[in-house]
Design an enzyme around this catalytic site. Structure first.
Site, PDB file in Angstrom:
ATOM      1  N   TYR A   6     -16.095  47.768  17.966  1.00 37.67           N
ATOM      2  CA  TYR A   6     -15.884  48.538  19.196  1.00 37.67           C
ATOM      3  C   TYR A   6     -17.224  48.792  19.873  1.00 37.67           C
ATOM      4  CZ  TYR A   6     -11.212  49.913  20.422  1.00 37.67           C
ATOM      5  OH  TYR A   6      -9.956  49.896  20.910  1.00 37.67           O
TER       6      TYR A   6
ATOM      7  N   GLU B 183     -17.500  50.325  23.440  1.00 36.05           N
ATOM      8  CA  GLU B 183     -17.307  50.875  24.794  1.00 36.05           C
ATOM      9  C   GLU B 183     -18.646  51.304  25.380  1.00 36.05           C
ATOM     10  OE1 GLU B 183     -14.328  53.942  24.647  1.00 36.05           O
ATOM     11  OE2 GLU B 183     -12.744  52.484  24.225  1.00 36.05           O
TER      12      GLU B 183
ATOM     13  N   ASP C  54     -13.895  34.841  44.961  1.00 38.40           N
ATOM     14  CA  ASP C  54     -13.331  34.626  43.621  1.00 38.40           C
ATOM     15  C   ASP C  54     -13.470  33.133  43.324  1.00 38.40           C
ATOM     16  OD1 ASP C  54     -11.704  34.061  41.467  1.00 38.40           O
ATOM     17  OD2 ASP C  54     -10.077  35.388  42.083  1.00 38.40           O
TER      18      ASP C  54
ATOM     19  N   THR D 101     -13.321  33.495  36.420  1.00 37.21           N
ATOM     20  CA  THR D 101     -12.961  33.349  35.017  1.00 37.21           C
ATOM     21  C   THR D 101     -14.023  32.457  34.390  1.00 37.21           C
ATOM     22  OG1 THR D 101     -11.563  31.476  35.591  1.00 37.21           O
ATOM     23  CG2 THR D 101     -10.469  33.595  35.336  1.00 37.21           C
TER      24      THR D 101
ATOM     25  N   LYS E 200     -12.167  27.808  33.171  1.00 37.51           N
ATOM     26  CA  LYS E 200     -11.628  26.683  33.957  1.00 37.51           C
ATOM     27  C   LYS E 200     -12.707  25.589  34.039  1.00 37.51           C
ATOM     28  CE  LYS E 200      -8.287  29.562  36.411  1.00 37.51           C
ATOM     29  NZ  LYS E 200      -8.623  30.987  36.405  1.00 37.51           N
TER      30      LYS E 200
ATOM     31  N   ARG F 214     -11.629  32.071  27.228  1.00 40.66           N
ATOM     32  CA  ARG F 214     -10.748  32.700  28.216  1.00 40.66           C
ATOM     33  C   ARG F 214     -11.277  34.093  28.545  1.00 40.66           C
ATOM     34  NH1 ARG F 214      -6.042  31.252  30.124  1.00 40.66           N
ATOM     35  NH2 ARG F 214      -6.372  29.318  29.002  1.00 40.66           N
TER      36      ARG F 214
HETATM   37  N1  DSN Z   1      -3.196  30.922  36.816  1.00 39.98           N
HETATM   38  C1  DSN Z   1      -4.443  30.360  37.243  1.00 39.98           C
HETATM   39  C2  DSN Z   1      -4.264  29.014  37.846  1.00 39.98           C
HETATM   40  O1  DSN Z   1      -3.553  28.235  37.259  1.00 39.98           O
HETATM   41  O2  DSN Z   1      -4.830  28.716  38.881  1.00 39.98           O
HETATM   42  C3  DSN Z   1      -5.152  31.255  38.128  1.00 39.98           C
HETATM   43  O3  DSN Z   1      -5.317  32.478  37.493  1.00 39.98           O
END
Ligand code: DSN
Length: 404
Positions: A47, A49, A193, A219, A222, A228
């Site tokens: 933990y 925080e 974003d 994120t 990707k 993730r």
């Molecule tokens: N769900 C994702 C996508 O497939 O683009 C975006 O968060």
């Protein structure tokens, strides 16, 4: 370790699926063995925080080093002054922006979901749409790209507190400078974003919004090919507020094992190998687009500048849902996706989204990619449901490609 056989069976089957399928889901990738191993490290037990040096728990001396390592590598990668590596996801990175910099009920101006936006940019089934006053801009119906003039008109009329750019299903380059001009003129904050294009931005294969937008969220799993999770890059003036927006406002303990794996992924992304990989993502995307167009498929906006494209399937008389299912049956994995001005509902759609980050990680060559491109066209155009021949061809190609 005593094996949990039920769990082992799931992993074995998923290993085979990931090995034998041609994965074209634009938001998916294969993380490296190092990223996967560190995601499973003992840091999951801790933990922490708070932030490095200011924790609400004892025993944080090692995780402090881990978090600072992730921050420093992330700052080097994106050439920024302040990064928060604690968001559990892209949605939470976005939520912290709204909760820390806006008041509930404030106006947000974003691209509508069915034109390529994201649920967390203000869709009415999402917290963002429930808590804030959402206004949308749209793509130009003829060009299917962002209509900056229309955006300017809407922004002047709406006077939003924040304008959002950065999308989930947009295949063209985003002009962050134009967004900034419009945001400045209308006194709005600008949020970019970059969840989808983060890896391309890091490699300078797409213009960077860092230093242009007030807040950049992303994120890490990707095109960036990490674990993730989420991150945010914030201007110095807003960073204190934003950090408090993540903790204590919307999150508790950071997921330290994932943060460690983010540090690993950022180091990988700083390498020349990753730059070559990202260059190949785009060349593979352009190659596929050419094959599809030569095969008579219509690509939204007429092509792609990045890792994905949207196919409008109306001229070949199959909807997105049927196409997704049919391709899945031959081991080609895509997702149904609304096209701009889609006449069909979101659970059916007129299109599919095709992305190349995952297949490029498998180091596919042009010849095999072209073959799979042709198999996609054949599958979509063949009326029969018996496609076992195509399935064998796909798995023969995929089985010979290395997995990270
Ligand atoms: N769900 C994702 C996508 O497939 O683009 C975006 O968060």
């Amino acid at each position: 370790m005593k094996k949990d056989l039920e769990v082992e069976e799931i992993i074995d089957k998923e290993n085979i699926r990931q090995r034998d399928s041609a994965i074209f889901i634009a938001s998916e990738n294969y993380a490296s063995e190092a990223v996967r191993n560190y995601t499973g490290s003992i840091l999951t037990n801790k933990y922490a925080e708070g932030y490095p040096g200011k924790r609400y728990y004892a025993g944080c001396e090692n995780v402090d080093i881990a978090e600072n390592l992730a921050i420093n590598r992330g700052k080097e990668l994106f050439e920024c002054d302040h990064m928060n590596v604690q968001p559990h996801s892209g949605s939470q990175a976005n939520m912290a922006v709204y909760m820390s910099l806006l008041q509930t009920g404030d106006k947000i101006l974003s691209l509508s979901l069915d034109h390529g936006g994201h649920l967390s940019h203000g869709h009415n089934v999402n917290f963002s749409g429930k808590l804030f006053d959402i206004h949308n801009y749209y793509l130009n119906q003829d060009t299917e790209i962002i209509d900056y003039e229309q955006l300017k008109d809407v922004a002047r009329k709406v006077q939003p507190k924040i304008i959002i750019c950065g999308y989930s299903a947009y295949s063209r380059t985003i002009d962050f400078q134009k967004f900034k001009q419009i945001a400045k003129e209308t006194n709005a904050l600008l949020m970019a974003d970059i969840a989808h294009i983060a890896g391309l931005v890091a490699c300078k294969l797409h213009p960077s919004p860092v230093g242009v937008a007030d807040i950049v969220t992303s994120t890490t799993h990707k095109t960036l090919r990490g674990p993730r999770g989420g991150i945010a890059i914030i201007s110095k003036e807003l960073s204190r507020k934003y950090d408090r927006g993540i903790f204590p406002m919307i999150q508790g303990g950071p997921i330290m094992n994932t943060i460690l794996a983010k540090a690993v992924a950022f180091k990988e992304a700083l390498s020349n190998d990753f730059k070559n990989y990202s260059t190949n993502i785009i060349s593979n995307s352009k190659l596929l687009a050419k094959i599809f167009q030569e095969g008579g498929l219509r690509i939204v906006s007429g092509g792609t500048d990045n890792h994905l494209m949207l196919l409008d399937l109306r001229n070949i008389k199959i909807n997105g849902s049927e196409a997704e299912e049919k391709l899945n049956s031959v081991g080609i994995i895509v997702n149904k996706n609304a096209i701009p001005f889609d006449p069909l509902p979101p659970n059916i759609t007129s299109g599919i989204r095709v992305g190349t980050p995952a297949i490029t990680t498998r180091r596919i060559n042009e010849e095999d990619l072209s073959t799979i491109g042709d198999l996609i066209i054949q599958t979509l155009k063949t009326p029969t449901k018996n496609l076992s021949d195509i399935k064998s061809k796909v798995s023969r190609i995929m089985q010979k490609l290395p997995l990270p």
